[in-house]
Write a protein that holds these residues in place. Structure first.
Motif, short mmCIF file in Angstrom:
data_model
loop_
_atom_site.label_atom_id
_atom_site.label_comp_id
_atom_site.label_asym_id
_atom_site.label_seq_id
_atom_site.Cartn_x
_atom_site.Cartn_y
_atom_site.Cartn_z
N ARG A 16 0.83 -1.21 0.00
CA ARG A 16 0.00 0.00 0.00
C ARG A 16 0.87 1.26 0.00
N CYS B 156 -4.50 9.54 0.16
CA CYS B 156 -4.53 10.11 1.49
C CYS B 156 -3.36 9.58 2.32
N CYS C 285 -9.62 8.85 4.43
CA CYS C 285 -10.86 8.66 3.70
C CYS C 285 -11.84 7.82 4.51
N CYS D 196 -9.97 7.97 -1.78
CA CYS D 196 -8.81 8.05 -2.68
C CYS D 196 -8.55 6.70 -3.35
N CYS E 267 -7.30 3.89 -1.00
CA CYS E 267 -8.34 3.36 -0.11
C CYS E 267 -9.39 2.57 -0.88
#
Ligand SMILES: [Zn+2]
Length: 293
Positions: free
Chosen positions: A37, A52, A61, A82, A85
């Motif tokens: 991520r 984010c 988010c 985003c 997310c």
């Protein structure tokens, strides 16, 4: 139709999975998914999109349940969510996949704490991934393979410790034939549709990791002295980090590589100049690497 996207990898240096309970395979998976991520966010930002900062209190988010209930359209609930997310999940919205680690034969669990371990990453779709999400995820794996490193604790590794987190991606996940420009256009489209994300992007500190401010070298590693020398170009202490804040330069003797990131273009230029002065050739700015994707 939901799929299982499989990548096949091999550890070149042990992968530090950094869970509190290191015996737990779920902790390992959570740690590595977090590392993916982190790269995914940096790539999205490097392509001009917004991701984010899940570690910031006021830059996160959440799925807008009320907006979703009002129309029944998932996209309405996701409008201010985003791209990172959307794929990895946030409050009210679960990840689009279950992340699983397995050995080369597909058995679980697999221990990654030594070199030469072949293993699989499996992205078991729970919701179908968008084309650009599969493209971005495959490029993240490519970046980690060619230039970067994997594992939550890599970024906190003291330089004198053994190398962690260098992996070879032997078979990437299948990805659609999309151009980088097309993916950037879709990321821009999501951002254009959300005033809230535009506001949050404008408020992000410049130091947030974004791939265009990275530097990569896949043909040299830096010893401690060279790293300390390089950190001198930045009087703010950003590159050096501090207690609880990671340094920003990571060198891997085993992988014969280093990478890092600057807080702004001026710092990046200073880093590139100092590397050249140190006689280190072949360092690429992030934007060059992005243009190769
Ligand atoms: Zn987000």
């Amino acid at each position: 139709m939901l799929q299982i996207l499989t990548a096949r990898l091999k550890t070149v240096a042990p992968v530090w999975t950094g869970g509190v309970d290191r015996e737990s395979s779920q902790a390992r998976e959570t740690g590595l998914a977090g590392s993916l991520r982190w790269w995914y966010e940096a790539l999205v930002r490097g392509l001009g999109g917004y991701a984010c900062d899940p570690t910031a209190v006021d830059d996160r988010c959440f799925f807008n349940e009320a907006a979703f209930q009002a129309t029944g359209e998932v996209e309405d609930g996701l409008r201010d969510v985003c791209p990172a997310c959307r794929l990895f999940g946030c409050t009210g919205w679960s990840s689009k996949f279950n992340f699983r680690l397995a050995d080369a034969q597909g058995r679980m669990p697999v221990e990654l704490g030594r070199e030469g371990v072949t293993f699989q990453m499996r992205f078991v779709e729970v919701k179908p991934l968008a084309e650009e999400e599969r493209w971005l995820l495959s490029r993240v794996l490519h970046l980690i393979d060619r230039y970067g490193s994997l594992g939550g604790r890599t970024t906190l590794k003291p330089p004198e410790q053994p190398d962690y987190g260098v992996v070879e991606v032997r078979e990437n996940i299948p990805a659609p034939e999309l151009s980088r420009e097309e993916v950037a256009r879709r990321l821009a489209g999501l951002l254009a549709n959300s005033a809230d994300m535009q506001r949050r992007q404008a408020a992000q500190p410049s130091q947030i990791p974004r791939l265009d401010l990275f530097f990569f070298n896949d043909d040299h590693w830096l010893d401690l002295r060279a790293i300390n020398d390089l950190m001198q170009v930045d009087s703010s202490g950003f590159l050096a980090g501090k207690i609880g804040v990671s340094k920003k330069i990571f060198s891997f003797r085993v992988g014969n590589r280093f990478w890092g990131y600057a807080a702004d273009r001026t710092m990046l230029t200073k880093v590139m100049d100092r590397l050249a002065a140190l006689g280190v050739r072949g360092t690429k700015k992030g934007e060059v690497v992005i243009n190769e994707l």
